[in-house]
Design a protein around this motif. Sequence first.
Motif, PDB file in Angstrom:
ATOM      1  N   ALA A  71      -5.839 -11.684  -3.708  1.00 14.26           N
ATOM      2  CA  ALA A  71      -6.948 -11.026  -4.405  1.00 14.26           C
ATOM      3  C   ALA A  71      -7.490  -9.857  -3.589  1.00 14.26           C
ATOM      4  N   ALA A  72      -7.628 -10.051  -2.281  1.00 13.80           N
ATOM      5  CA  ALA A  72      -8.126  -8.975  -1.427  1.00 13.80           C
ATOM      6  C   ALA A  72      -7.179  -7.791  -1.431  1.00 13.80           C
ATOM      7  N   LEU A  73      -5.889  -8.074  -1.420  1.00  9.38           N
ATOM      8  CA  LEU A  73      -4.917  -6.986  -1.409  1.00  9.38           C
ATOM      9  C   LEU A  73      -4.940  -6.223  -2.724  1.00  9.38           C
ATOM     10  N   ASN A  74      -5.028  -6.926  -3.829  1.00  9.87           N
ATOM     11  CA  ASN A  74      -5.077  -6.248  -5.122  1.00  9.87           C
ATOM     12  C   ASN A  74      -6.284  -5.318  -5.212  1.00  9.87           C
ATOM     13  N   ASP A  75      -7.388  -5.751  -4.643  1.00  9.27           N
ATOM     14  CA  ASP A  75      -8.575  -4.890  -4.637  1.00  9.27           C
ATOM     15  C   ASP A  75      -8.375  -3.638  -3.783  1.00  9.27           C
ATOM     16  N   ALA A  76      -7.473  -3.726  -2.800  1.00 11.26           N
ATOM     17  CA  ALA A  76      -7.270  -2.615  -1.862  1.00 11.26           C
ATOM     18  C   ALA A  76      -6.135  -1.678  -2.269  1.00 11.26           C
ATOM     19  N   ILE A  77      -5.522  -1.904  -3.416  1.00 14.24           N
ATOM     20  CA  ILE A  77      -4.401  -1.055  -3.840  1.00 14.24           C
ATOM     21  C   ILE A  77      -4.753   0.430  -3.827  1.00 14.24           C
ATOM     22  N   PRO A  78      -5.918   0.846  -4.349  1.00 13.96           N
ATOM     23  CA  PRO A  78      -6.217   2.286  -4.350  1.00 13.96           C
ATOM     24  C   PRO A  78      -6.273   2.908  -2.953  1.00 13.96           C
ATOM     25  N   ARG A  79      -6.536   2.110  -1.927  1.00 16.96           N
ATOM     26  CA  ARG A  79      -6.590   2.651  -0.566  1.00 16.96           C
ATOM     27  C   ARG A  79      -5.233   2.633   0.111  1.00 16.96           C
ATOM     28  N   ILE A  80      -4.440   1.580  -0.134  1.00 16.21           N
ATOM     29  CA  ILE A  80      -3.187   1.421   0.587  1.00 16.21           C
ATOM     30  C   ILE A  80      -2.058   2.237  -0.035  1.00 16.21           C
ATOM     31  N   ALA A  81      -2.000   2.308  -1.359  1.00 22.24           N
ATOM     32  CA  ALA A  81      -0.879   2.972  -2.021  1.00 22.24           C
ATOM     33  C   ALA A  81      -0.723   4.441  -1.624  1.00 22.24           C
ATOM     34  N   PRO A  82      -1.795   5.250  -1.588  1.00 24.42           N
ATOM     35  CA  PRO A  82      -1.606   6.646  -1.162  1.00 24.42           C
ATOM     36  C   PRO A  82      -1.085   6.766   0.273  1.00 24.42           C
ATOM     37  N   LEU A  83      -1.498   5.861   1.134  1.00 22.39           N
ATOM     38  CA  LEU A  83      -0.997   5.868   2.506  1.00 22.39           C
ATOM     39  C   LEU A  83       0.498   5.575   2.534  1.00 22.39           C
ATOM     40  N   LEU A  84       0.929   4.639   1.707  1.00 17.78           N
ATOM     41  CA  LEU A  84       2.347   4.313   1.605  1.00 17.78           C
ATOM     42  C   LEU A  84       3.142   5.528   1.126  1.00 17.78           C
ATOM     43  N   THR A  85       2.631   6.231   0.134  1.00 12.94           N
ATOM     44  CA  THR A  85       3.314   7.432  -0.360  1.00 12.94           C
ATOM     45  C   THR A  85       3.407   8.499   0.722  1.00 12.94           C
ATOM     46  N   GLN A  86       2.345   8.689   1.469  1.00 12.80           N
ATOM     47  CA  GLN A  86       2.345   9.718   2.505  1.00 12.80           C
ATOM     48  C   GLN A  86       3.391   9.464   3.576  1.00 12.80           C
ATOM     49  N   GLU A  87       3.556   8.206   3.978  1.00 14.57           N
ATOM     50  CA  GLU A  87       4.475   7.951   5.092  1.00 14.57           C
ATOM     51  C   GLU A  87       5.878   7.582   4.630  1.00 14.57           C
ATOM     52  N   GLN A  88       6.019   7.043   3.424  1.00 12.81           N
ATOM     53  CA  GLN A  88       7.348   6.657   2.950  1.00 12.81           C
ATOM     54  C   GLN A  88       7.965   7.717   2.048  1.00 12.81           C
ATOM     55  N   GLY A  89       7.151   8.371   1.220  1.00 12.43           N
ATOM     56  CA  GLY A  89       7.641   9.437   0.360  1.00 12.43           C
ATOM     57  C   GLY A  89       7.743   9.081  -1.099  1.00 12.43           C
ATOM     58  N   LYS A  90       7.738   7.801  -1.455  1.00  9.66           N
ATOM     59  CA  LYS A  90       7.930   7.405  -2.847  1.00  9.66           C
ATOM     60  C   LYS A  90       6.763   7.862  -3.707  1.00  9.66           C
ATOM     61  N   PRO A  91       6.991   8.088  -5.002  1.00 13.06           N
ATOM     62  CA  PRO A  91       5.907   8.490  -5.893  1.00 13.06           C
ATOM     63  C   PRO A  91       4.762   7.483  -5.887  1.00 13.06           C
ATOM     64  N   LEU A  92       3.574   7.976  -6.122  1.00 11.07           N
ATOM     65  CA  LEU A  92       2.382   7.136  -6.010  1.00 11.07           C
ATOM     66  C   LEU A  92       2.434   5.953  -6.963  1.00 11.07           C
ATOM     67  N   ASN A  93       2.940   6.144  -8.173  1.00 11.34           N
ATOM     68  CA  ASN A  93       2.993   5.016  -9.108  1.00 11.34           C
ATOM     69  C   ASN A  93       3.920   3.912  -8.600  1.00 11.34           C
ATOM     70  N   GLU A  94       4.989   4.293  -7.883  1.00 14.85           N
ATOM     71  CA  GLU A  94       5.871   3.290  -7.306  1.00 14.85           C
ATOM     72  C   GLU A  94       5.225   2.623  -6.088  1.00 14.85           C
ATOM     73  N   ALA A  95       4.432   3.379  -5.345  1.00  9.68           N
ATOM     74  CA  ALA A  95       3.697   2.788  -4.225  1.00  9.68           C
ATOM     75  C   ALA A  95       2.687   1.763  -4.727  1.00  9.68           C
ATOM     76  N   ILE A  96       2.007   2.098  -5.827  1.00  9.40           N
ATOM     77  CA  ILE A  96       1.067   1.142  -6.430  1.00  9.40           C
ATOM     78  C   ILE A  96       1.802  -0.130  -6.833  1.00  9.40           C
ATOM     79  N   PHE A  97       2.965   0.037  -7.438  1.00  7.95           N
ATOM     80  CA  PHE A  97       3.772  -1.112  -7.867  1.00  7.95           C
ATOM     81  C   PHE A  97       4.178  -1.959  -6.670  1.00  7.95           C
ATOM     82  N   GLU A  98       4.531  -1.303  -5.567  1.00  8.36           N
ATOM     83  CA  GLU A  98       4.946  -2.052  -4.372  1.00  8.36           C
ATOM     84  C   GLU A  98       3.801  -2.867  -3.793  1.00  8.36           C
ATOM     85  N   VAL A  99       2.624  -2.262  -3.654  1.00  8.25           N
ATOM     86  CA  VAL A  99       1.482  -3.002  -3.110  1.00  8.25           C
ATOM     87  C   VAL A  99       1.138  -4.177  -4.020  1.00  8.25           C
ATOM     88  N   ALA A 100       1.165  -3.938  -5.326  1.00  2.00           N
ATOM     89  CA  ALA A 100       0.896  -5.028  -6.276  1.00  2.00           C
ATOM     90  C   ALA A 100       1.939  -6.137  -6.135  1.00  2.00           C
TER      91      ALA A 100
END
Length: 468
Positions: A71-100
Amino acid sequence: MTQHLMTIDGESRDSSNRFDVINPATGEPFATAPEADAVILDDAMAGAERAFRSWKLDDDARRDALRSAAAALNDAIPRIAPLLTQEQGKPLNEAIFEVAGVGMWLQYYADLEVEREILQDDDAAFVEVVRRPIGVVAAIAPWNFPLLLSSWKIAPALRAGNTVVLKPSPYTPLSSLAMVEVLNRALPPGVLNVVTGGDALGAAMTAHPTPRKVSFTGSVSAGKKVAVASAADLKRVTLELGGNDPAIVLDDADPAVIGKQLFSAAFQNNGQTCIAVKRVYVPERLHDAVVDALVAEAERAVVGDGMDEKTQFGPINNRPQFDRVRALVDGALSSGARAVAGGTALERPGYFFAPTILTGARDGTAIVDEEQFGPALPVIPYRDLDDAVERANATSFGLGASVWATDTERGESVARRLDAGSAWVNTHAALAPHLPFGGFKWSGVGVENGTWGYKSFTDLQVVHRRKQ
């Protein structure tokens, strides 16, 4: 640059040494991460060992903690996903999917009902198999799906009663640091720790005397080193080491129907997926039609910065991998293959490479025989299906494979002949928390996910009680 800290024994920890994290869309540093030394690693292992003493005792408490962590992680998706995109390169929608997906894996293992294994219950004796946690687990995750693949280790290990020290790839440390920070809001101190650094840190983890298991995802060469180092004190190992997945198109397939699906199966995450289609075998009479369908998809693809909502495919994650993909494509072209789409790096900053479809590549060339792990796909004609199956199996890899056919029963019969841990018909890389995942041959040792993944983080104890 933004500062990111390790989590050790429930506390944030920096280091006097730091390393740059590169944004693959620009090729330039955008943040730094702390580099753990031997003292920090010892502290992380000691904290995990202390936490294990109480964490292993209460399964209901572990399940509740995993639910809270999800539950805590799902709440943090908007913060973690953009960071994942910045360092990994994948599109933001795919980063959101990965965190979820991390939340999904945590929830699955929290809800998993582990049945008792009673072998005998009669007048003579009661005999039961008991699953005991192994202890401290060293988890080493890759850069292509750094969060999701780490959750394949963290979730079952914690549910089984183990504690974990995680090391993400040095190419993608920041999203893992952020993820562990969030998860630790729901976990007791020391249960989940994260240390960051390069290959030397990974080697120190596998050689460290505290962990009783190493769970590693990465290259075959690195996996062999992990196996050798772990053997010194008989650590348990799970190794997921990549693949060279073949797709076989049967003669009744409709290229117009399968083209889009095949392209997606090969180019998901810009081809940087261990389970992606890496080579396609096609009947000679369908070859041109299948190639045309793939080329149409490649030419429509939008390659760009993952933070741009129009982007379908981001950059290759890091410079060494970018150089490897370029060398493999150049080698194929110099050996007589033809790029009917792409074939070159894109003229822009960052590690961008055009989605590439190759014809005329032969078995025995590197682009066919090796795992390219990037946006390049060879399409190879065949005349005889038995020969295609033999060629598909003629590899040291054996992770996944797929068959594409209108007659699905015939497709399944071919799929069952393929040397792969997962064989799909009219789909590829269909993965879920409850499905076991592992490979044949050099693609790995052990199985992740499902009850099989849970059991891989346990020692088996037979409890035998004689009855009076």
